[in-house]
Design an enzyme around this catalytic site. Sequence first.
Site, PDB file in Angstrom:
ATOM      1  N   ASP A   5       0.836  -1.070  -0.027  1.00 10.86           N
ATOM      2  CA  ASP A   5       0.165   0.023   0.077  1.00 10.86           C
ATOM      3  C   ASP A   5       0.842   1.163   0.033  1.00 10.86           C
ATOM      4  O   ASP A   5       1.718   1.429   0.965  1.00 10.86           O
ATOM      5  CB  ASP A   5      -1.001  -0.218   1.327  1.00 10.86           C
ATOM      6  CG  ASP A   5      -2.102   1.032   1.023  1.00 10.86           C
ATOM      7  OD1 ASP A   5      -2.404   1.490  -0.095  1.00 10.86           O
ATOM      8  OD2 ASP A   5      -2.799   1.222   2.032  1.00 10.86           O
ATOM      9  N   HIS A  51      -3.135  13.995   1.258  1.00 12.03           N
ATOM     10  CA  HIS A  51      -3.215  13.339   2.552  1.00 12.03           C
ATOM     11  C   HIS A  51      -2.092  13.320   3.426  1.00 12.03           C
ATOM     12  O   HIS A  51      -2.123  13.414   4.558  1.00 12.03           O
ATOM     13  CB  HIS A  51      -3.656  11.824   1.903  1.00 12.03           C
ATOM     14  CG  HIS A  51      -3.770  10.961   3.062  1.00 12.03           C
ATOM     15  ND1 HIS A  51      -4.380  10.901   4.074  1.00 12.03           N
ATOM     16  CD2 HIS A  51      -2.772   9.573   3.325  1.00 12.03           C
ATOM     17  CE1 HIS A  51      -4.150   9.797   4.698  1.00 12.03           C
ATOM     18  NE2 HIS A  51      -3.097   9.306   4.379  1.00 12.03           N
ATOM     19  N   GLU A  59     -10.202   4.509   4.726  1.00 15.84           N
ATOM     20  CA  GLU A  59      -9.348   5.009   3.647  1.00 15.84           C
ATOM     21  C   GLU A  59      -9.628   4.775   2.145  1.00 15.84           C
ATOM     22  O   GLU A  59      -9.692   3.429   1.605  1.00 15.84           O
ATOM     23  CB  GLU A  59      -7.812   4.785   3.718  1.00 15.84           C
ATOM     24  CG  GLU A  59      -7.254   5.198   5.207  1.00 15.84           C
ATOM     25  CD  GLU A  59      -5.892   5.135   5.352  1.00 15.84           C
ATOM     26  OE1 GLU A  59      -5.190   4.284   4.396  1.00 15.84           O
ATOM     27  OE2 GLU A  59      -5.036   5.702   5.965  1.00 15.84           O
ATOM     28  N   GLU A  67      -9.152   4.550  -1.447  1.00 13.32           N
ATOM     29  CA  GLU A  67      -8.042   4.265  -2.358  1.00 13.32           C
ATOM     30  C   GLU A  67      -8.480   3.581  -3.767  1.00 13.32           C
ATOM     31  O   GLU A  67      -9.497   3.135  -3.842  1.00 13.32           O
ATOM     32  CB  GLU A  67      -7.109   3.456  -1.388  1.00 13.32           C
ATOM     33  CG  GLU A  67      -6.434   3.730  -0.157  1.00 13.32           C
ATOM     34  CD  GLU A  67      -5.561   2.924   0.338  1.00 13.32           C
ATOM     35  OE1 GLU A  67      -4.633   2.679  -0.377  1.00 13.32           O
ATOM     36  OE2 GLU A  67      -5.201   3.185   1.592  1.00 13.32           O
ATOM     37  N   ASP A 100      -8.862   0.821   2.816  1.00 11.34           N
ATOM     38  CA  ASP A 100      -8.102   0.281   3.544  1.00 11.34           C
ATOM     39  C   ASP A 100      -8.446   0.735   4.941  1.00 11.34           C
ATOM     40  O   ASP A 100      -8.098   1.722   5.869  1.00 11.34           O
ATOM     41  CB  ASP A 100      -6.554   0.907   3.288  1.00 11.34           C
ATOM     42  CG  ASP A 100      -5.484   0.585   4.176  1.00 11.34           C
ATOM     43  OD1 ASP A 100      -5.839  -0.491   4.987  1.00 11.34           O
ATOM     44  OD2 ASP A 100      -4.604   1.502   4.452  1.00 11.34           O
ATOM     45  N   ARG A 109      -6.907   4.193  13.910  1.00 12.11           N
ATOM     46  CA  ARG A 109      -6.014   5.125  14.108  1.00 12.11           C
ATOM     47  C   ARG A 109      -5.237   5.197  15.443  1.00 12.11           C
ATOM     48  O   ARG A 109      -3.945   5.633  15.527  1.00 12.11           O
ATOM     49  CB  ARG A 109      -6.619   6.638  13.974  1.00 12.11           C
ATOM     50  CG  ARG A 109      -7.310   6.794  12.737  1.00 12.11           C
ATOM     51  CD  ARG A 109      -6.206   6.582  11.487  1.00 12.11           C
ATOM     52  NE  ARG A 109      -6.923   6.682  10.021  1.00 12.11           N
ATOM     53  CZ  ARG A 109      -6.320   6.436   9.163  1.00 12.11           C
ATOM     54  NH1 ARG A 109      -5.103   6.193   9.089  1.00 12.11           N
ATOM     55  NH2 ARG A 109      -6.865   6.882   7.966  1.00 12.11           N
ATOM     56  N   GLN A 117      -2.583   2.480  15.099  1.00 10.26           N
ATOM     57  CA  GLN A 117      -1.496   3.174  14.240  1.00 10.26           C
ATOM     58  C   GLN A 117      -0.732   4.175  15.050  1.00 10.26           C
ATOM     59  O   GLN A 117       0.521   3.933  14.627  1.00 10.26           O
ATOM     60  CB  GLN A 117      -2.255   3.661  12.906  1.00 10.26           C
ATOM     61  CG  GLN A 117      -1.458   3.939  11.979  1.00 10.26           C
ATOM     62  CD  GLN A 117      -2.152   4.523  10.755  1.00 10.26           C
ATOM     63  OE1 GLN A 117      -3.251   4.698  10.699  1.00 10.26           O
ATOM     64  NE2 GLN A 117      -1.364   5.312   9.710  1.00 10.26           N
ATOM     65  N   LYS A 157      -3.722  -2.027  10.270  1.00 14.11           N
ATOM     66  CA  LYS A 157      -4.205  -2.045   8.995  1.00 14.11           C
ATOM     67  C   LYS A 157      -4.650  -3.554   8.644  1.00 14.11           C
ATOM     68  O   LYS A 157      -5.507  -3.600   7.585  1.00 14.11           O
ATOM     69  CB  LYS A 157      -3.370  -1.452   8.154  1.00 14.11           C
ATOM     70  CG  LYS A 157      -2.489  -0.080   8.546  1.00 14.11           C
ATOM     71  CD  LYS A 157      -3.653   1.004   7.666  1.00 14.11           C
ATOM     72  CE  LYS A 157      -2.752   2.427   7.637  1.00 14.11           C
ATOM     73  NZ  LYS A 157      -3.822   3.277   6.842  1.00 14.11           N
ATOM     74  N   THR A 181      -9.036  -5.520   4.512  1.00 17.47           N
ATOM     75  CA  THR A 181      -9.489  -4.397   3.492  1.00 17.47           C
ATOM     76  C   THR A 181     -10.340  -4.776   2.460  1.00 17.47           C
ATOM     77  O   THR A 181     -10.383  -6.078   2.150  1.00 17.47           O
ATOM     78  CB  THR A 181      -7.683  -4.425   2.643  1.00 17.47           C
ATOM     79  OG1 THR A 181      -6.606  -4.200   3.712  1.00 17.47           O
ATOM     80  CG2 THR A 181      -7.689  -3.561   1.639  1.00 17.47           C
ATOM     81  N   GLU A 201      -8.432  12.790   8.663  1.00 16.53           N
ATOM     82  CA  GLU A 201      -8.243  14.247   7.898  1.00 16.53           C
ATOM     83  C   GLU A 201      -9.650  15.108   8.152  1.00 16.53           C
ATOM     84  O   GLU A 201      -9.323  16.275   8.366  1.00 16.53           O
ATOM     85  CB  GLU A 201      -8.010  13.876   6.472  1.00 16.53           C
ATOM     86  CG  GLU A 201      -6.577  13.625   6.076  1.00 16.53           C
ATOM     87  CD  GLU A 201      -6.596  13.619   4.644  1.00 16.53           C
ATOM     88  OE1 GLU A 201      -6.151  14.454   3.955  1.00 16.53           O
ATOM     89  OE2 GLU A 201      -6.536  12.382   4.292  1.00 16.53           O
TER      90      GLU A 201
HETATM   91 CA    CA Z   1      -3.732   3.017   3.079  1.00 12.53          CA
END
Ligand code: CA
Length: 436
Positions: free
Chosen positions: A137, A144, A209, A211, A243, A247, A250, A263, A267, A384
């Site tokens: 990834d 971002h 996320e 993507e 994804d 947080r 993470q 993560k 997915t 975000e």
């Molecule tokens: Ca990602």
Amino acid sequence: MYQLNETHARDLLSWVESANDIACDFPIQNLPFGVCEGASGEASRVVVAIGDQVLDIAQALKAGLFEGLAVETAQACRSTRLNDLMALGPAHQSALRLQLSRLLREGTQHSATVKRCLSPTAQKHMLLPAHIGDFSDFFTSIHHATNSGRLARPDNPLMPNFKHIPVAYHSRASSIVVSGTPCPRPMGQTKPTGASTPVFGPTRSLDFECEIGLYVGKGTKLGESIPLDKTHEHIFGLSLLNDWSARDMQSWESQPLGPFLAKSFMTSMSPWIITLEALAPFRMPAATRGVDDPELLPYLNEPSDRAHGGLALNLEISLQSQAMKRQGSTPCVISRPKFQDQYWTLFQMLAHQTSNGCNMLPGDLIGSGTVSGPREGELGCLKEMTADGKIGITLPNGETRTYLEAGDEVVFRGRCEREGYASIGFGQCSGIVMAE
Ligand code: CA
């Protein structure tokens, strides 16, 4: 780069009427590949979407509908996953697409026979279209990277390597699931703000996320690198990718080696793969690099990539809470990122990943990283949008969200649009957050 051909013609119509609806994701110019469950007891089937129908390719082969198709292409279409077709490379895939287009367009003599190989998509259970052996990834949106970097380092948000190297990490292939699979809230170790010691428990900051996922087509040998101007020969197509991210886990675990358990719990992938050839009309210049940006190293710099490495693909993220569902409210769109804003191109990602000689296998997956744009309403994740849970977003029924709650359904959609061409869509990538 693929040249435009008769399969892209804007005025092409299908005798499958639902494919001619202007809002349809799967008009005859698209022809994405997928895999669905077979009838009871049978193996899974390789299929193509047309309007609201799927065409069973092996059944069409049996009915003698393909003339002069290479033996290995036909064999690959009888497989239970798309890996064999991916491995054959663009010439075989393009020949198959041309035949499919001719069989499904208005005026074909074979429509009665083809019709017997069609069935409504709504009756099919779509599966993950390929065996995905490996998944990496990337982190290719400068917006971002800047927005999330600012939360940790307000004065120096962008890492010094960002404009030199397409940054990535190796993720987990075993937990990739098809759209519609519910997302469990992962357990993990976190260190809450102000706490002196870490704790173990369910994540309190579950995020998505938005993507794009790239499926590798023709593979490479160990020791072989793909030059940037040849990467298109090794890309089968694209899908939507979520994804899912925890947080709090993470931020605690990622120093110094990057994300791991935050993560790898799941997915999600949309079931249809939009081929690189179908995307040809929507190629555009790569995002402009700033005047002060460093010069690209030669292996990441190639005139055709600067001229055609971007993609006019508009994404849409919507959210529907359990209460909204109960109240009969439709999902609300919370963001509309544009893929054309990515700092690094898909082709640079693949050239970079193979630059050390690491081999790629057909069906390997490469994520673009969160797609976020420079404008308001174009952010690709809740981290975000909410400044890492500090500012709630308000849903139409008055509920607020910082991170995802039980029963929330996240849906991604994508559509390629360009003046003078028929628009094509990606279908959807969805998932509901399970109760703890
Ligand atoms: Ca990602």
